[in-house]
Design a protein around this motif. Structure first.
Motif, mmCIF file in Angstrom:
data_model
loop_
_atom_site.group_PDB
_atom_site.id
_atom_site.type_symbol
_atom_site.label_atom_id
_atom_site.label_comp_id
_atom_site.label_asym_id
_atom_site.label_seq_id
_atom_site.Cartn_x
_atom_site.Cartn_y
_atom_site.Cartn_z
ATOM 1 N N TYR A 21 6.502 39.684 99.164
ATOM 2 C CA TYR A 21 5.873 38.719 100.052
ATOM 3 C C TYR A 21 6.960 37.904 100.741
ATOM 4 O O TYR A 21 7.951 37.509 100.126
ATOM 5 C CB TYR A 21 4.972 37.756 99.274
ATOM 6 N N HIS A 24 5.916 32.165 99.857
ATOM 7 C CA HIS A 24 5.269 31.815 98.598
ATOM 8 C C HIS A 24 4.808 30.368 98.675
ATOM 9 O O HIS A 24 5.627 29.442 98.609
ATOM 10 C CB HIS A 24 6.237 32.000 97.424
ATOM 11 N N GLY A 222 -0.897 34.908 97.627
ATOM 12 C CA GLY A 222 -0.257 35.963 98.407
ATOM 13 C C GLY A 222 -1.254 36.917 99.024
ATOM 14 O O GLY A 222 -1.148 37.296 100.197
#
Length: 561
Positions: A21, A24, A222
């Motif tokens: 990802y 965050h 996420g």
């Protein structure tokens, strides 16, 4: 989860990696983006609750006069104010951050507030009325569960036993001071990927008992931040809540809308096709999520053809095996909408990224009439596993889908079913129980649940392509169930049950399958519901066909032999 990003299979094997990802954020910091983007935009429309409902929490919408016939309408600022007020009241009444909130209420603006509190890190026990309170007390007396310190009912009543309090009493607490409010928001903005944000239970159809799924902040934030309901999803979009709040998709849908500043519309406490169609037309809703059973319920409703549904720009479906036939039907029903396939489960999601925006259903790369789910998503690593051979199969081979990503649970509640997990150099993996296939270009398919695969003389047969093909051939819904073959060494064979044979014969159905799929997929037989003494397919609460009930009916009829 280190490694080289590879949307295509790695080293010719059925394994792909979408990379980490990029951002965050905590759940609250994620949904705060929507507040900043669209503070005065409508966050939620609840058609079945009055406009002044919970006004002590959120205040009155200044634009309420413009929408006075729309029920409860809250802006994003109102929602934020209501969440802070409720969080402060809970804290003043003994709720401690970091503990657990248990909710036993039906759909309504309250369920959206509860989802907000997931992000705010609050806790308590909430029920709808005194009957719910009594049920909780009875359960507590007969179990060893910890006794919650704060218990709240949504309705005012004078017959509540101590320590239960109605929500109106809770809200009489002294409001948060500005320093305390700042402190609360700062804590909520702190990203804690290992914090348990939500516990949601599976349906129990696989194991016979619901499993508690511990969803961490990292797994929820996420997934929601990277998901799109349509290609240009943003603050001007709207979607209808079509599922009960005990399903993970309800919370997930709320999070995705809050992040983008979009609008959630609740036409009714439970799914009602007529109310849904009315809401789409009246509010010019542009996005729908419909499970297959819901889609057919909506399109068969008497008012469907009378409604102006031209506002719909995207219709997503999922949950079951999605076939060419289903997508063809959806496309015909909603010709102006982009048709997409979504995937999610109680244990996790965000594994797949749809890559066919604007593509006609007829141009999708099907595998035996099964629609693709796209490529591996950012934040996910997927591999297939052939348990019989103990290897990751080569590209084009089948295997159980295993996932290693931040959007998947790490344990079940109580540490149950630990054999569903394992670890290697990439991190902790979860065995999904789905049979999958990854093509050379990285396109991913789910072919069915492992437990539902029919093994005929060692050949794995998935029901979905047979059901899709026969449904088109007979022009009637079809279910494939496994029966035990009388021939030694064959094992199981597929048997077709159709809603209505419509002048077709059993032999014609069997020949149709032979012509399309070959002898490995040969049907043991076929029958209509009427021949089994049934008037309709038996369905569970989520609209899925109960195949064990069909098998029992087939055995009673004697046609299985």
């Amino acid at each position: 989860m280190a490694g080289t990003v590879s949307f295509k299979p790695i080293n010719g094997r059925s394994e792909v990696y979408g990379g980490p990802y990029e951002t965050h954020l905590s759940l609250y910091a994620s949904i705060e983006q929507g507040l900043k983007t669209n503070p005065d935009g409508i966050a939620v429309v609840v058609k079945f609750q009055p406009a002044n409902h919970l006004a002590s929490l959120a205040g009155i919408n200044e634009k309420q006069d413009e929408v006075k016939d729309e029920g409860l309408v809250w802006t994003r600022s109102q929602f934020h104010r209501a969440g802070l007020t409720l969080a402060g009241a809970l804290l003043a009444n003994g709720t401690k951050p970091g503990t657990t909130i248990i909710t036993l209420v039906t759909n309504g603006v309250e369920t959206e507030l509860e989802n907000f509190l997931v992000a705010m890190k609050a806790d308590t026990v909430v029920v709808g009325d005194e009957k719910g309170a009594a049920a909780v007390d009875t359960a507590l007396q007969s179990s060893s569960a910890p006794v919650p310190s704060v218990r709240i009912t949504l309705t005012d009543t004078t017959v509540l036993p101590s320590p239960w309090k109605p929500l109106s009493n809770i809200l009489q607490a002294v409001p948060l001071s500005e320093p305390d409010k700042v402190k609360l928001l700062q804590a909520a903005r702190t990203y804690d990927p290992d914090r348990i944000a939500l516990i949601v239970f599976t349906s129990g159809t696989s194991s016979g008992k619901p499993k508690g799924c511990l969803r961490h902040e990292g797994s929820m934030a996420g997934w929601a931040a990277n998901f799109r309901w349509r290609e240009d999803w943003g603050s001007k979009d709207s979607i209808i809540l079509t599922t009960s709040n005990f399903r993970i998709i309800a919370t997930f849908m709320s999070l995705t809308l809050w992040i983008k500043g979009s609008t959630l519309v609740m036409p009714s406490p439970v799914f009602e096709p007529g109310k849904l169609l009315e809401a789409v037309e009246k509010h010019r809703v542009n996005t729908l999520l419909l499970l297959p059973a819901q889609f057919y319920a909506v399109t068969s409703h008497p008012t469907f053809k009378q409604r102006d549904l031209s506002s719909l720009q995207a219709v997503s479906t999922g949950a079951d095996m999605i076939t060419r036939t289903l997508l063809s039907d959806i496309s015909a029903a909603f010709p102006s909408a982009d048709i997409t396939v979504s995937h999610g489960m109680s244990e996790g999601g965000g594994y797949f990224a749809w890559k066919y925006w604007g593509t006609s259903f007829s141009e999708l790369p099907y595998y035996n009439d099964i629609a693709p789910l796209g490529r591996v998503a950012e934040g996910a690593r997927l591999r297939l596993w052939d348990a019989e051979k103990g290897v990751v199969p080569n590209v084009g081979g089948m295997g159980e889908i295993h996932t290693c990503n931040e959007a998947t649970l790490k344990h079940y509640l109580g540490g149950l079913h630990e054999d569903s997990f394992y670890e290697d150099e990439y991190g902790r993996w979860f065995k999904t129980g789905d049979l999958g296939l990854i093509s050379e270009d990285g396109t991913i398919y789910i072919l069915g649940r492992n437990k539902d695969i029919i093994k005929r003389a060692g050949v794995p047969i998935t029901a979905a392509p047979l059901e899709s093909s026969l449904s088109s051939f007979v022009e009637s819904p079809t279910a494939i169930i496994p029966i035990t073959s009388p021939t030694p060494g064959v094992g199981q064979e597929p048997f077709a049950i159709v809603q209505d044979l419509k002048a077709k014969t059993e032999q014609q159905l069997k020949q149709h399958v032979l012509d399309l799929f070959g002898k490995d997929y040969a049907l043991a037989g076929a029958a209509s519901l009427a021949q089994l003494g049934l008037k309709a397919f038996p369905l569970n609460a989520t609209g899925k066909v109960q195949k064990l009930d069909l098998l029992a009916a087939l055995e009673r009829s004697g046609r299985a032999n």
